[in-house]
Scaffold this active site. Structure first.
Site, PDB file in Angstrom:
ATOM      1  N   GLY A  49       8.836  -7.186   8.173  1.00  7.54           N
ATOM      2  CA  GLY A  49       9.994  -6.541   8.786  1.00  7.54           C
ATOM      3  C   GLY A  49       9.869  -6.186  10.253  1.00  7.54           C
ATOM      4  N   GLU A 104       5.908  -0.489  12.665  1.00  9.42           N
ATOM      5  CA  GLU A 104       6.628  -0.703  11.386  1.00  9.42           C
ATOM      6  C   GLU A 104       8.117  -0.879  11.626  1.00  9.42           C
ATOM      7  OE1 GLU A 104       6.961  -1.373   8.412  1.00  9.42           O
ATOM      8  OE2 GLU A 104       5.510  -0.438   7.076  1.00  9.42           O
ATOM      9  N   ASP A 105       8.795  -1.469  10.655  1.00 12.86           N
ATOM     10  CA  ASP A 105      10.244  -1.589  10.762  1.00 12.86           C
ATOM     11  C   ASP A 105      10.947  -0.299  10.363  1.00 12.86           C
ATOM     12  OD1 ASP A 105       9.549  -1.824   8.069  1.00 12.86           O
ATOM     13  OD2 ASP A 105      10.811  -3.562   7.664  1.00 12.86           O
ATOM     14  N   ASP A 108      10.748   4.995   4.953  1.00 14.51           N
ATOM     15  CA  ASP A 108      11.722   5.463   3.967  1.00 14.51           C
ATOM     16  C   ASP A 108      11.104   6.651   3.228  1.00 14.51           C
ATOM     17  OD1 ASP A 108      13.248   5.662   1.559  1.00 14.51           O
ATOM     18  OD2 ASP A 108      13.885   3.607   1.698  1.00 14.51           O
ATOM     19  N   LYS A 136      14.026   7.278   7.936  1.00 17.28           N
ATOM     20  CA  LYS A 136      14.993   7.974   7.070  1.00 17.28           C
ATOM     21  C   LYS A 136      14.354   9.294   6.653  1.00 17.28           C
ATOM     22  CE  LYS A 136      16.791   3.696   4.958  1.00 17.28           C
ATOM     23  NZ  LYS A 136      16.836   2.913   3.696  1.00 17.28           N
ATOM     24  N   PHE A 157      21.026   1.600   3.068  1.00 19.28           N
ATOM     25  CA  PHE A 157      20.307   0.326   3.094  1.00 19.28           C
ATOM     26  C   PHE A 157      20.794  -0.507   4.262  1.00 19.28           C
ATOM     27  CE2 PHE A 157      19.243  -4.002   2.010  1.00 19.28           C
ATOM     28  CZ  PHE A 157      17.899  -3.839   1.712  1.00 19.28           C
ATOM     29  N   ASP A 164      15.304  -7.224   5.946  1.00 19.38           N
ATOM     30  CA  ASP A 164      15.912  -8.226   5.066  1.00 19.38           C
ATOM     31  C   ASP A 164      16.587  -7.633   3.841  1.00 19.38           C
ATOM     32  OD1 ASP A 164      13.478  -7.386   3.771  1.00 19.38           O
ATOM     33  OD2 ASP A 164      13.688  -9.136   2.477  1.00 19.38           O
ATOM     34  N   ARG A 170      17.034 -11.372   8.301  1.00 17.00           N
ATOM     35  CA  ARG A 170      16.058 -10.890   9.295  1.00 17.00           C
ATOM     36  C   ARG A 170      16.422 -11.348  10.704  1.00 17.00           C
ATOM     37  NH1 ARG A 170      11.696  -8.816   6.471  1.00 17.00           N
ATOM     38  NH2 ARG A 170      11.076  -9.892   4.578  1.00 17.00           N
TER      39      ARG A 170
HETATM   40  P1  5GP Z   1       8.501   3.422   2.127  1.00 22.70           P
HETATM   41  O1  5GP Z   1       7.096   3.205   1.623  1.00 22.70           O
HETATM   42  O2  5GP Z   1       8.547   4.282   3.378  1.00 22.70           O
HETATM   43  O3  5GP Z   1       9.381   3.976   1.043  1.00 22.70           O
HETATM   44  O4  5GP Z   1       9.135   2.015   2.412  1.00 22.70           O
HETATM   45  C1  5GP Z   1       8.935   1.291   3.557  1.00 22.70           C
HETATM   46  C2  5GP Z   1       9.378  -0.134   3.342  1.00 22.70           C
HETATM   47  O5  5GP Z   1      10.559  -0.200   2.531  1.00 22.70           O
HETATM   48  C3  5GP Z   1       9.791  -0.790   4.651  1.00 22.70           C
HETATM   49  O6  5GP Z   1       8.698  -1.383   5.301  1.00 22.70           O
HETATM   50  C4  5GP Z   1      10.835  -1.799   4.201  1.00 22.70           C
HETATM   51  O7  5GP Z   1      10.205  -2.995   3.828  1.00 22.70           O
HETATM   52  C5  5GP Z   1      11.464  -1.176   2.978  1.00 22.70           C
HETATM   53  N1  5GP Z   1      12.755  -0.511   3.253  1.00 22.70           N
HETATM   54  C6  5GP Z   1      13.026   0.804   3.188  1.00 22.70           C
HETATM   55  N2  5GP Z   1      14.310   1.060   3.489  1.00 22.70           N
HETATM   56  C7  5GP Z   1      14.877  -0.136   3.770  1.00 22.70           C
HETATM   57  C8  5GP Z   1      16.213  -0.529   4.184  1.00 22.70           C
HETATM   58  O8  5GP Z   1      17.153   0.262   4.375  1.00 22.70           O
HETATM   59  N3  5GP Z   1      16.397  -1.858   4.404  1.00 22.70           N
HETATM   60  C9  5GP Z   1      15.421  -2.773   4.235  1.00 22.70           C
HETATM   61  N4  5GP Z   1      15.734  -4.033   4.471  1.00 22.70           N
HETATM   62  N5  5GP Z   1      14.170  -2.452   3.850  1.00 22.70           N
HETATM   63  C10 5GP Z   1      13.890  -1.139   3.620  1.00 22.70           C
END
Ligand code: 5GP
Length: 185
Positions: A49, A104-105, A108, A136, A157, A164, A170
């Site tokens: 990402g 990082e992208d 969450d 977030k 989302f 993606d 992407r």
């Molecule tokens: P976390 O471990 O913080 O819950 O999740 C991080 C990963 O979840 C990110 O690197 C990404 O791949 C995915 N992710 C979380 N929210 C989104 C979103 O709104 N859109 C997309 N495409 N991926 C997300």
């Protein structure tokens, strides 16, 4: 910027434009430059990402002595985080004594980020910082707070600019949000 787009039968609407992205990436790059000038930072980019964000950010930071490497976790399918953390793949760079910036992208729940920070701390870098395109904060399960954030957003989302839906979207230069959720950022 196009109006609506459909990916895998889901409708997305424009959320953050390429101009806004450019502006905030430039701001974050300035913060990193200020904090790390005179260092030889290692940008550790988390695939897939972050690839577009990383390319723009690292060029904008403009520290010629930097190193760039890529790692990968995959714990995410479709639109819901599985909450499972998988193993880190692809880290060959020696990090001991280095100034490391994770790129990082999106953060969450923060589980991926916290896990990565713990893992990398064990490699004894001189400093360890975390840059993310999107955060977030309302979704956090860990209290993890990134050092550099281009955009803080509500729990929605989103796709585009590297992010993606099941491998698609992407390539989009702008960021889109799923249609039902288009109130204030
Ligand atoms: P976390 O471990 O913080 O819950 O999740 C991080 C990963 O979840 C990110 O690197 C990404 O791949 C995915 N992710 C979380 N929210 C989104 C979103 O709104 N859109 C997309 N495409 N991926 C997300």
């Amino acid at each position: 910027m196009e109006k609506e787009i459909t990916i895998n039968g889901l409708t997305f609407v424009p959320y953050i434009s390429r101009d806004e992205i450019r502006e905030q990436v430039s701001r974050v790059a300035g913060e990193i430059r200020r904090d790390l000038s005179g260092c030889e930072p290692v940008f550790l980019c988390v695939l897939n990402g972050s690839f577009i964000f990383a390319a723009d950010l690292i060029r904008e930071v403009g520290i010629d002595d930097c190193h760039v490497c890529f790692v990968r976790y995959s714990s995410y399918e479709g639109m819901n985080s599985s909450g499972k953390i998988k193993q880190l793949i692809g880290l060959t760079e020696e990090l001991e004594g280095k100034d490391v910036v994770i790129v990082e992208d999106i953060v969450d729940t923060g589980l991926t980020a916290s896990n990565l920070m713990d893992d990398l701390r064990r490699r004894r870098p001189r400093s360890l910082r975390f840059a993310t395109l999107l955060h977030k904060p309302e979704c956090t399960k860990t209290g993890f707070i990134p050092d550099y954030v281009a955009f803080s957003i509500h729990p929605r989302f989103i796709v585009g600019y590297g992010l993606d839906l099941d491998g698609k979207a992407r390539n989009l230069p702008d960021i889109y949000v799923i249609k039902e959720e288009t109130e204030d950022r």
